[in-house]
Design an enzyme around this catalytic site. Sequence first.
Site, PDB file in Angstrom:
ATOM      1  CE1 TYR A 138      -7.397 -12.443  15.247  1.00  0.00           C
ATOM      2  CE2 TYR A 138      -6.420 -14.067  16.717  1.00  0.00           C
ATOM      3  CZ  TYR A 138      -6.382 -12.830  16.108  1.00  0.00           C
ATOM      4  OH  TYR A 138      -5.314 -11.981  16.342  1.00  0.00           O
TER       5      TYR A 138
ATOM      6  N   PRO B 274       6.104 -10.642  14.350  1.00  0.00           N
ATOM      7  CG  PRO B 274       7.010 -12.243  15.789  1.00  0.00           C
ATOM      8  CD  PRO B 274       5.699 -11.632  15.369  1.00  0.00           C
ATOM      9  CG  LEU B 275       8.566 -14.630  12.126  1.00  0.00           C
ATOM     10  CD1 LEU B 275       8.269 -16.108  11.928  1.00  0.00           C
ATOM     11  CD2 LEU B 275      10.059 -14.381  12.181  1.00  0.00           C
TER      12      LEU B 275
ATOM     13  NE  ARG C 105      -0.199  -9.095   8.692  1.00  0.00           N
ATOM     14  CZ  ARG C 105       0.220  -8.027   9.390  1.00  0.00           C
ATOM     15  NH1 ARG C 105       1.444  -7.570   9.186  1.00  0.00           N
ATOM     16  NH2 ARG C 105      -0.564  -7.419  10.249  1.00  0.00           N
ATOM     17  N   GLY C 106       5.306 -13.869   8.036  1.00  0.00           N
ATOM     18  CA  GLY C 106       6.004 -14.969   7.391  1.00  0.00           C
ATOM     19  C   GLY C 106       7.051 -14.583   6.368  1.00  0.00           C
ATOM     20  CG  PHE C 107       8.031 -11.239   2.965  1.00  0.00           C
ATOM     21  CD1 PHE C 107       9.224 -11.680   2.422  1.00  0.00           C
ATOM     22  CD2 PHE C 107       7.156 -10.555   2.139  1.00  0.00           C
ATOM     23  CE1 PHE C 107       9.550 -11.436   1.090  1.00  0.00           C
ATOM     24  CE2 PHE C 107       7.462 -10.300   0.805  1.00  0.00           C
ATOM     25  CZ  PHE C 107       8.664 -10.743   0.282  1.00  0.00           C
TER      26      PHE C 107
ATOM     27  CB  SER D 192       9.943 -17.467   7.404  1.00  0.00           C
ATOM     28  OG  SER D 192       9.307 -17.549   6.124  1.00  0.00           O
TER      29      SER D 192
END
Length: 330
Positions: free
Chosen positions: A56, A208-209, A211-213, A215
């Site tokens: 990273y 688990p989201l 990549r934010g979508f 949310s």
Amino acid sequence: MMNRTLGKNGPAVSAVGLGCMGMSGAYGQSDEKESIATIERALETGHNFLDTADYYLVGHNEELISQAIKGKREKAFLSVKTGQLVAPGPNGAMGPGAVSGHPDYLRNAAFYSLRRLKTDYIDLYTQGRVDPNIPIEETVGALSELVQKGVVRYIGLSEASADSIRKAASVHPITALQIEYSLWTRDIEAEILPTIRELGIGLVAYAPLSRGFLSGEIRTPEDLKDSRIHMPRYQGDNFYKNLELVEKIKILAIEKSCTPSQLAIAWVLAQGEDIIAIPGTKRIKHLDENIAAETVHLTNEDLQSIEAMMPAGIVSGTRYPERFMNALNR
């Protein structure tokens, strides 16, 4: 706070952990001060599972974490991935590059991670991708040596096939498999999930989201100004088809008096006591929202409703561009 045992004979860790990748530029600019404060907040609330990788931003993420855990190393469970290099992609984006599972590479990588993290041991050391050119038995053999030396406590795999997992487990106990798992990514349910449960291996669910979508905060393609614009799920017609699915999640979230993010995380946690989720964030506000998902109780009726609305395979588009898909589940 909810704790779960990671694997049959593994350690107790927080059911909701913290994915730290976004703190090193993966999803746009980040604020280092806010990122450190977010990690500190996670530890203050007992959410000890911190997930990072030596690739990273070429070690930046580990150095960032070292600042946040200074003086409180015992409160953190450090999950470090290795063996996945990065390479330039379209428009300057960075994506998965070469993979190395060579024993010499792993020994050196562990040494540098320890130095960047300013610690003398790594709690969970995970081979980030399976190297097709090195037998998995050799890779895990090298990781086993690190356990024997006391610099690594537990061994993990990521994006490994059922066959590779079995071969790896024949060399040394595998504590966890880190792999993408969410309402939109459920391909592991057919073979991989039954395999790790048979072997007593815990599941660390990343993204688990999606990549934010999931949310509900992403409304237009213009809201994605980072590496996600290169992922098929967030492109063209796929974007709008998937946005319709998010609207369904938002309706159910309102009924449950929670946010769409919390509903999505709660769904992952409800799939088994052997699963922990590591949603990524770089902000305290989102961290607090994510860990509150532990309080969301989904009844059998709720789960059936979600399944009817969001059956496996309903999402449009693959999770990575085609050139990267062959590195998954191998």
